[in-house]
Structures are given as structure tokens and as C-alpha cells.
Design an enzyme around this catalytic site. Structure first.
Site, short mmCIF file in Angstrom:
data_model
loop_
_atom_site.label_atom_id
_atom_site.label_comp_id
_atom_site.label_asym_id
_atom_site.label_seq_id
_atom_site.Cartn_x
_atom_site.Cartn_y
_atom_site.Cartn_z
N ALA A 133 0.85 -1.21 0.00
CA ALA A 133 0.00 0.00 0.00
C ALA A 133 0.88 1.25 0.00
O ALA A 133 1.84 1.33 0.76
CB ALA A 133 -0.91 0.01 1.23
N GLY A 134 0.56 2.17 -0.86
CA GLY A 134 1.35 3.40 -0.94
C GLY A 134 0.62 4.44 -1.75
O GLY A 134 -0.26 4.10 -2.55
N ASN A 162 5.49 24.21 -2.61
CA ASN A 162 4.02 24.20 -2.64
C ASN A 162 3.41 23.04 -1.87
O ASN A 162 2.19 22.87 -1.89
CB ASN A 162 3.54 24.13 -4.10
CG ASN A 162 3.97 25.34 -4.88
OD1 ASN A 162 3.95 26.45 -4.36
ND2 ASN A 162 4.39 25.14 -6.12
N ASN A 187 12.84 12.77 -7.44
CA ASN A 187 12.00 13.26 -8.53
C ASN A 187 11.47 14.64 -8.16
O ASN A 187 11.14 14.86 -6.99
CB ASN A 187 10.81 12.31 -8.68
CG ASN A 187 10.63 11.87 -10.10
OD1 ASN A 187 11.15 12.50 -11.03
ND2 ASN A 187 9.88 10.81 -10.28
N TYR A 203 7.43 11.54 -1.16
CA TYR A 203 7.39 10.15 -1.64
C TYR A 203 8.79 9.53 -1.63
O TYR A 203 9.00 8.42 -1.13
CB TYR A 203 6.81 10.16 -3.05
CG TYR A 203 6.59 8.81 -3.69
CD1 TYR A 203 5.52 8.00 -3.31
CD2 TYR A 203 7.43 8.36 -4.71
CE1 TYR A 203 5.30 6.77 -3.93
CE2 TYR A 203 7.21 7.14 -5.33
CZ TYR A 203 6.14 6.34 -4.94
OH TYR A 203 5.93 5.13 -5.56
#
Ligand code: NAD
Length: 453
Positions: free
Chosen positions: A295-296, A305, A353, A359
Site C-alpha cells: 500500500a502506498g 508548494n 524526482n 514520496y
């Protein structure tokens, strides 16, 4: 989600057109259908070579034959037009730079005869165990060769990977060998994996129906990679417990019904989630043999932001909940001896990224987590690893803007995205008894993505 370019490039008329436009022409990747078989290499021609004195060669030959391969030790034994399905090279005998020439001499004349969808697998020594710096250097050099070879073979939908194996772990080579040389590893390319003897093993690993009689928990199992993973474990005879958020219980039940799986509607960030999971396992099974922390979520925004709400949500779901659940399941002895734990990392956690500080933090943390957990549980036969998917065709990637999605799909040796089933295969392998020699590691399933390479 379908990859239109793979479809167009593999049809006779449109294929020519795609070529004329100068676009990439990725081949359809052949994937395994169903579970493991006793002889996955039956009918395959495997050319085996190595540096003189390699300590893995005898075991490689025996395991290749046991897997059904037609093993040849010299290309002279093959008819001129005969394609080679796999090239296997044992570099463990290398001590000095000149010894690496044997690698060139082996691959150079035959690499052009590699079949489409073929496999190259190199075995090398563990540099930290080398007797001299020169030996450490040449053993490590094999990885550079493999990664370059993978990039050259990609056009043929063929892959190259490398195993670091010390002499004490040679008897644990069969599982990784079968995985890397078969269609179960289709989207794993250019990757190194270490095989060691740290996890206590019991008995001879089963080769087929490897999870018969075992209970497997997959979180985030309602859809995407989790659903494919649940199905893959069911193929191997597992009793699957699929978990997803209560709002998705109906979808989860639909996913699990054909697999005979049990659905558990729990939000993993709920404070009572660890207890709820333990109680569910106690009610339905005799302990847990595998957990896949799949799960993620992503909540992308540049750091400037990013709201603290989205920072915290990602941190809690992708990382904190996993640590809390594992701590409870270990403390309450819900994990059986010999259990295997697989965490879902990401190449985002390796490369970073734009818009993914939250993340990438969590996905990199999982790499650190499995490395730290592995030695803690090795004496109980428990292995802990991570999988780092690259670009996989799911709703997560379908939501990307077109140009970013296109770049993600094409920037790898196989010039296409992976399927959830490709990740499921890697998870299943790492959770399998045949991977007893693999712990504390991260295996990328990314088609040798340029990102984070
Ligand atoms: P997905 O969104 O299709 O599925 C994720 C599942 O997790 C969903 O069913 C969701 O309901 C469930 N989930 C989310 N929060 C939860 C919570 N708090 N409690 C219980 N369940 C929860 O995503 P996917 O693409 O299948 O991704 C699965 C995993 O793979 C994720 O960890 C993701 O970060 C990782 N991953 C995906 C890709 C990719 O390209 N798709 C690449 C790298 C890593």
C-alpha cells in the site's frame, strides 16, 4: 493501461511505419503464464562459460541441468544457425584484470546469436570478501559489463543481470538462477543481486506451488500492483489475505474472490491497524509466512508548494505504518520462522524526482529499513527485502501528464513500461523459499531505467 507503441510496433504494417518515423520499436515482452514449473528451462539452450577456477561453475551446471536446460560448454557444439537462449558466465575465478578477458572472449563471438527474449546471467564474487584489492576490483567490474550488456540486448527484449555470490552461498544459487533465466523476470534488467548465507535455512526449498500451506498478507491489494501480487501468490498455492482501506472493501472483495483470498478492510495508518491485522491472522491462519507492504500513495508537489497535510499523509502511509505493523507482528510472534517480508520501494526513492520530496523520502527509507531489519531476523530464517518498481502501467502512472508518461515509459533498455505482473513476479521471487540467500536488498523492476541508474 495499454502501451500503444508496443502494439503498433509489433504489427507488420504499422511496425514499418513506426520504424520509418524513427520511433522506438519495442518488442512485446514474453511473460510467464501461471506459477513456477519444475523445469523452467526445458528446451532452452544455455551456453555456460567462466574464468578458470571459478567456484560457482559446478553448481551452475548442475542447477541448469536440474532446471531442464540443454547446457553446452562450447559454441562449437552448436549448429551454426542455432540461437542461444541464455548465456551464463561464472567470473568468480577472476583475480587480476587480465582474467576479465575471458569474459570478453566468451561473450564477444556469441552475443549476436542470443535469441529474442534471451537471458544473460553473470556470477561474480563478493568484493568485500576478496583476498586482494585487485580481486575486489575485477569482481566489481563484472557489474559494469553486465549493465552495458543489458543496454545492448534490450532491443531484442533480452536481459542481463548479475549475482554476487560468495563460496559459502553457492548452494543457494538455484532460486535466483531460475528467476533470472526464466520469463518470471521479464522486466528485471541490468540489476545486481547478492546471494549470501546469513538467513538460517531449513530443508530443501520447494520448486513448484512454493506457497502451498502458507499465509501471505498483501496490503493495498484492491487494485494495481497489489492485486497482481495477490494473484501471483495464489498461483503458487498461498492463502492470501488482502488488505485495503475500508472504503475499498467491495473492490477488494471482488479482486480476491477468484483467488479464494480473505479481505481485510483496514486503513494501515489507523492506530489500531497492527492489532487488527494480528487478530485477523490469528482468526484465519497459523501465523504469517509472508507480508508484502505494498500500500502506498503519491501526493506530488514541489517542496515550496507542498502542504504539511500531504507531507504527513505520505510519510504515515508509505513508511510509519509499515514500521509500526512489522514491530507489532514481530513482538506478538505473528511472523512464523522462515517468514519473508517485502517492502514496495520505488526508483523514485533511488533517484529522487521533482515534486516527490515526500514520496522519495519514504521510498528511500524503506531501502534503509530492509537493510537494517535483515540481520535482526536472519537467525529465525526471516528474510527482508524491497522491490523498487520503475515505470509500471497502473492508475498511478496513467494519471501522469502525457509527455512525462511517455518519457517514463521509453527511458529504459526495453523501451516500454512494465506491467503490475512484472512487479508481482519479483515480489513472489523475493518471498519464495528459493530466495533464502537474498536478504536486506532492493531489487529494481524497471527494465533498466535510466532514472537512478
Ligand atoms: P494503486 O494506487 O493502484 O494501488 C495502491 C493501493 O493501496 C490502493 O488500492 C489503495 O487503496 C491502497 N492504499 C492506499 N493507502 C492505504 C492505506 N492507508 N491503508 C490501506 N491501503 C491503502 O498504486 P500502485 O501503482 O499499484 O502502487 C502500489 C505500490 O507500488 C505503492 O507503494 C507505490 O508507491 C509503488 N510503486 C508504484 C509504481 C508505479 O509505476 N505504479 C512505481 C514505483 C512504486
Amino acid at each position: 493501461m495499454n502501451d500503444y507503441l508496443v502494439d503498433l510496433a509489433n504489427r507488420p504494417v504499422t511496425g514499418e511505419f513506426v520504424k520509418k518515423l524513427g520511433l522506438p520499436t519495442p518488442l512485446h515482452l514474453v511473460r510467464a503464464e501461471g506459477g513456477y514449473v519444475a523445469q523452467p528451462l526445458a528446451g532452452k539452450v544455455v551456453l555456460l562459460g567462466g574464468v578458470k577456477g571459478g567456484y560457482a561453475t559446478t553448481a551452475l551446471e548442475a542447477e541448469l541441468k536440474a532446471a531442464g536446460a540443454d547446457v553446452v560448454r562450447s559454441v562449437v557444439a552448436l549448429a551454426d544457425e542455432q540461437k542461444i537462449d541464455a548465456l551464463v558466465f561464472d567470473a568468480s575465478g577472476a583475480q587480476e584484470p587480465d582474467d576479465l578477458t575471458a569474459m570478453y572472449t566468451f561473450f564477444h563471438p556469441v552475443v549476436g546469436r542470443m535469441a529474442k527474449q534471451g537471458r544473460a546471467l553473470l556470477v561474480t564474487g563478493v568484493p568485500a570478501q576478496a583476498a586482494t584489492s585487485a580481486q575486489a576490483a575485477v569482481w566489481r567490474g563484472v557489474e559494469g559489463f553486465t549493465r552495458s550488456l543489458g543496454k545492448e540486448l534490450g532491443k531484442r527484449a533480452a536481459t542481463a543481470n548479475v549475482l554476487y555470490v560468495g563460496p559459502a552461498a553457492v548452494d543457494r544459487i538455484a532460486g535466483p538462477l531460475r528467476f533470472f533465466l526464466s520469463a518470471h523476470s521479464t522486466y528485471v534488467d541490468g540489476q545486481p543481486l547478492r546471494v549470501d548465507d546469513s538467513v538460517v535455512a531449513s530443508g530443501t526449498p520447494a520448486l513448484t506451488e512454493v506457497f502451498a500451506g502458507k499465509t501471505v498478507l498483501v496490503t493495498g491489494a484492491a487494485r494495481g500492483i497489489g492485486a497482481a501480487t495477490a494473484a501471483r501468490f495464489a498461483d503458487e498455492g498461498a492463502q492470501v489475505i488482502g488488505l485495503d482501506i475500508p472504503q475499498d472493501l467491495e473492490t477488494l472483495e471482488k479482486t480476491l474472490a477468484p483467488l479464494g483470498g480473505l479481505a481485510l478492510g483496514v486503513d494501515i495508518t489507523d492506530a489500531a491497524a497492527p492489532q487488527a491485522i494480528a487478530a485477523f491472522v490469528k482468526e484465519h491462519a497459523k501465523g504469517l509466512d509472508v507480508t508484502v507492504h505494498n500500500a502506498g500513495v503519491t501526493r506530488d508537489k514541489t517542496l515550496k508548494n507542498m502542504s504539511d497535510k500531504h507531507w504527513n499523509m505520505v510519510l504515515q502511509i508509505n513508511l510509519a505504518a509499515i514500521l509500526r505493523i512489522d514491530a507489532h507482528l514481530h513482538a506478538k510472534k505473528v511472523y512464523n520462522d522462515g517468514a519473508r517480508i517485502v517492502c514496495m520501494s520505488s526508483i523514485g526513492g533511488i533517484a529522487g524526482n521533482v515534486g516527490q520530496t515526500n514520496y522519495a523520502t519514504t521510498k528511500a527509507a524503506l531501502i534503509g529499513y530492509v537493510a537494517a531489519e535483515a540481520p535482526r531476523h536472519a537467525a529465525r530464517g526471516i528474510g527482508v527485502n524491497a522491490v523498487a518498481p520503475g515505470f509500471i502501467e497502473t492508475r498511478m502512472t496513467a494519471a501522469m501528464p502525457f509527455m512525462i508518461r511517455e518519457a517514463g515509459r521509453r527511458m529504459n533498455s526495453l523501451a516500454q513500461g512494465g506491467q503490475p505482473e512484472d512487479v508481482a513476479e519479483a515480489v513472489c521471487f523475493l518471498a519464495s523459499p528459493g530466495a533464502v540467500g537474498v536478504t536486506g536488498q532492493v531489487l529494481r523492476v524497471c527494465g533498466q531505467s535510466l532514472i537512478g541508474a
